[in-house]
Each structure stands twice: as structure tokens, then as C-alpha cells.
Design an enzyme around this catalytic site. Structure first.
Site, PDB file in Angstrom:
ATOM      1  CG  HIS A 149       4.637   0.568  -1.293  1.00 42.48           C
ATOM      2  ND1 HIS A 149       3.862  -0.543  -1.060  1.00 42.48           N
ATOM      3  CD2 HIS A 149       3.921   1.617  -0.844  1.00 42.48           C
ATOM      4  CE1 HIS A 149       2.737  -0.178  -0.490  1.00 42.48           C
ATOM      5  NE2 HIS A 149       2.751   1.131  -0.347  1.00 42.48           N
ATOM      6  CG  ASP A 188       0.702  -2.996  -1.909  1.00 41.57           C
ATOM      7  OD1 ASP A 188       0.611  -1.761  -1.732  1.00 41.57           O
ATOM      8  OD2 ASP A 188       0.948  -3.803  -1.009  1.00 41.57           O
TER       9      ASP A 188
END
Lengths: 362, 89
Positions: A149, A188
Site C-alpha cells: 500500500h 495506492d
């Protein structure tokens, strides 16, 4: 760190039937029922020694490449022996066989492969080329990987992985960097794949590629908004930057000589922790971290250089002060010593009447 | 306001790593802390300032703290200096 072979992701033989290997024009001769047999190592083998009777040579679950020499050797064997060797080798834990140079596979091999459902391919390419292409292809598709992430950007050619908790401003920082002319690889979700020589290759999933989500605005396409030069598809990670909430009392690197590293898939990369606080321009700080890393790559370590010069300064200053002290202080020092000695003698003289003390007096 | 003179005792003096430790120690307190050596006075929470002092072994620095935790702050820095910044010499 050295790469351990154990954590390659195993893959079925089916993987070889891929557009990426189109140039080899692999033709499945037989054994289609065995396309789910696994390949455990990306490195291939040539089973020549095994055909000669040394079966231990065959390592489990690898692609076996049969070229002209293996074929010629088998042909030179008496039929019953040839049949036995082929049967024995096919019965071992081999993933599949690829016969190169356009050679028609021997009947014995074809029959055994069919019987045991071992995929048997043929290709017109030379053995050396086939080995190269197949092992490179397998190395890529079997390389250990994970999803982080994070964001990945190319800043001045340095692959910068941006880590940080949700909501800390990774995407905004990435956007700011793109706005400054740097290139986005992924935001992301970054897929990181380990390659030989400690390379960590980062890229985006197909669906999310070149996209970014900005709270309040939604999903945007960076390539559409900023043009073709604002993105790239993959980039090895050189530097890991973590954005952290500023907490009073937390210690951060103030000198830049701590040499922290971040470990991912068993590979360590330089690591910088950046505390986030209002008024700090994160993109600028990331840009500076990348510039600083670039300098280190070229052999100049700003912080270490400064530390070295400061240590010299301390040493020089100490010498000057000591010299001055030696010149100036002796009389003072002696005087002080004398006076304290005098004082103690005097007090002893005044407050004790011991004979020993008396004797020492002139 | 609380002031104290401290002698630097470690071999390398206030070199970079020692300075970083001093700054980390000072940053834990709310008081404003100044360090003086000779004519130079710097903020104890500024790494560059502390490095500028280039205080070697045997030199004396003067700590001046001002604030609610001034005594603790000076004591903490004094401990660090007296412990020779926990360095192996």
C-alpha cells in the site's frame, strides 16, 4: 542480500504457452493432460547425463531441454536400453520436455510422454536461445512478489517508493511530484517483484495503471491529465520514503548518517522517514531526498562529508585551546594548586596538633 | 532561568553523533535551552548550532534553560555529557 531460491512462486507448465514466448513457436506434441504439472525453479536443465544413466542429475520439477546432442546420444543406444532410459527419465519429477532445433522427438520419448501425461514441446529455435528465453521468462513469472500500500514514482531517475498510513497524504505528495515533472508508476497499490541482483521492480496492476484517487475529487487519470511523459509502467525501487505523522518526542535522523534500511522480499533498500507536519512541503522533501541519494550514488555523501569536516574542526579547536592553556595556565594553575595546598596545610596546622604534621614544616 | 557549566569529557568532544544525542535530549523538554561556549551561543535544539560549537574534550559549555522544566532539562543534558554520550572509547 543473496537471493534464496526457495521462495520462487511455482507455476504450471501451462504458463509456457504465453504470447511472450511467441518467438519460440512452441508446439505441444503430446501430454496436454499434464499441462498442470508444476515448474518449481526457473532454471532449466539438459537431461543428457540422465539419459546416460545418472538419474540423480535430474532436479525436481524443472523444464528439460532436449537438443541435438541428447537426441543423437539416445539414437546411438541399443533400442532396449534407449527405451529404458527414456522411460526412467520420463518417470522422474520432470515438468516437461522441450525438443529444440526443429528435431522430431524420438518415438520412445513421444510414447512415454503420452503415457505419463508429460507435456512434450518442440521448437525450431536453437537450444541456447531456448534456454535463454525460457529461463528469463520463468524468472520473471516466478519471481517472488507482494503488493504494498504505497506509491511509486520516478524522481530524477530514482525509483522512490512512498510509504505511509492511509490519509497521511501519499497521493497528494505523488500528485505534487508529477506536477513538478516527475513520473508516476503506481499510486495506492504497488506490486513489487524481486529480480536477481537485489532488484525490486515495482509496477501497477493493469486496472489501476496511471490512475490515482484524490479525496474530494475522485479517480483521475494522470496520463490523460499530464501527458505521456508523466507516467511510466515499471521502475526498480532505489529509495524508500515513509511519511509519518509528526509525534513530539519521536527521534528522527537529524544528521543523515544513520543509514536506515527498509526490507522487502529479503532485499534492503535505503530508507528515509519523513515526519509530516503542516507547513512541510512533502514533495519538495521527497525531491531533496532523491537528489541526496543521487549524490550518494556518485560517491558524495553530504552528511558524512560534513560530519568529517566538523570532527576536524573539533580536533583543531581542541589543539588551539590546549596550546593556549599550556601557555597561559601554568602560573595560574600552579598558583591555584599552591594556594589550595597552602590552605590545607594551614588548616591542618591550625586545627590539629599532630606531631607528624609539625615535622613536615620547614 | 537555570544555568550550569559542564565540561565535555568524551574523547571526540561534541562531534556529530554526540551532538545529535544532545539535540535529541534537549528536544524532549519544553524549556528554551541555550548552549554557550566562549562567545558563541546556540540553541540546544538545533543540530547545526551544536555542531558549530565544535567543543572538544576539556572545553566547558554553559547551559542556560528557561521554562517550566529547566532543571530537568539541564540535568538530563548534564547526565548525557557526564556519561560521555554513552560512547565506547
Amino acid at each position: 542480500m543473496t537471493q534464496s531460491i526457495e521462495d520462487f512462486i511455482q507455476t504450471p507448465v501451462q504458463t509456457l504457452i504465453s504470447p511472450e514466448l511467441d518467438d519460440l513457436q512452441l508446439k505441444l506434441i503430446t501430454g496436454s493432460d499434464g499441462l498442470d504439472r508444476v515448474i518449481r525453479r526457473p532454471r532449466v536443465q539438459k537431461p543428457g547425463l540422465a539419459f546416460a544413466g545418472y538419474y540423480e542429475y535430474i532436479k525436481q520439477w524443472r523444464v528439460q531441454i532436449i537438443g541435438e546432442s541428447e537426441t543423437k546420444y539416445l539414437q546411438s543406444l541399443p533400442p532396449r536400453l534407449r527405451e529404458k532410459r527414456v522411460r526412467d527419465v520420463t518417470g522422474l519429477d520432470v515438468s516437461c520436455f522441450i525438443v529444440t532445433k526443429g528435431i522430431t522427438p524420438l518415438d520412445d520419448l513421444r510414447v512415454e510422454c503420452e503415457k505419463r501425461s508429460v507435456p512434450l514441446f518442440s521448437t525450431t529455435a536453437m537450444s541456447s536461445h531456448t534456454i535463454n528465453r525460457v529461463s528469463n521468462f520463468l524468472e520473471e513469472s516466478m519471481a517472488p512478489r507482494l503488493t504494498l500500500h504505497s506509491g511509486l514514482l520516478d524522481v530524477y531517475g530514482i525509483g522512490v517508493l512512498l510509504l505511509g498510513d492511509s490519509g497521511i497524504g501519499k497521493s497528494e505528495c505523488a500528485l505534487d511530484l508529477v506536477y513538478r515533472g516527475h513520473r508516476l508508476i503506481a499510486d495506492d497499490m504497488v506490486i513489487v517483484r524481486r529480480h536477481p541482483n537485489d532488484v525490486l521492480l515495482g509496477y501497477s496492476s493493469d486496472l489501476l495503471r496511471h490512475h490515482m484517487e484524490l479525496r474530494g475529487i475522485g479517480i483521475i487519470n494522470i496520463k490523460d491529465l499530464f501527458g505521456v511523459a508523466s507516467t511510466r509502467d515499471m521502475k526498480p525501487i532505489d529509495l524508500v520514503v515513509k511519511l509519518e505523522k509528526w509525534v513530539d518526542g519521536t527521534e528522527y535522523d537529524r544528521l543523515g548518517i544513520s543509514g536506515e534500511t527498509y526490507e522487502c522480499l529479503g532485499v534492503s533498500k535505503p530508507y528515509v522517514r519523513l515526519p509530516v507536519a503542516s507547513g512541510r512541503n512533502l514533495a519538495l522533501l521527497v525531491e531533496i531526498a532523491a537528489r541526496n541519494y543521487l549524490m550518494k550514488l556518485q560517491g558524495y555523501h553530504s552528511a558524512e562529508e560534513f560530519v568529517r569536516r566538523q570532527a576536524e574542526q573539533v580536533a583543531r579547536q581542541t589543539r588551539i585551546e590546549e596550546t593556549a592553556a599550556r601557555r597561559a595556565m601554568p602560573p595560574l594553575n600552579a598558583e591555584a594548586q599552591l594556594s589550595s595546598e597552602l590552605r590545607s596545610q594551614l588548616s591542618r596546622h591550625l586545627f590539629s596538633g599532630e606531631p607528624g604534621e609539625q615535622k613536615r614544616k620547614p | 532561568m537555570f544555568t550550569k557549566d559542564i565540561e565535555i569529557k568524551n574523547k571526540l568532544g561534541l562531534h556529530a553523533r554526540a551532538a545529535a544525542k544532545l539535540v535529541h535530549a534537549a528536544a524532549k523538554y519544553r524549556s528554551s535551552i541555550k548552549v554557550r561556549k566562549g562567545s558563541e551561543e546556540v540553541d540546544a535544539k538545533s543540530i547545526l548550532g551544536i555542531l558549530l560549537l565544535a567543543a572538544g574534550r576539556g572545553s566547558v559549555i554553559t547551559l542556560t534553560a528557561d521554562g517550566e522544566d529547566e532543571m530537568d532539562a539541564v540535568a538530563a543534558i548534564q547526565n548525557l555529557v557526564d556519561a560521555k554520550f554513552d560512547e565506547v572509547e
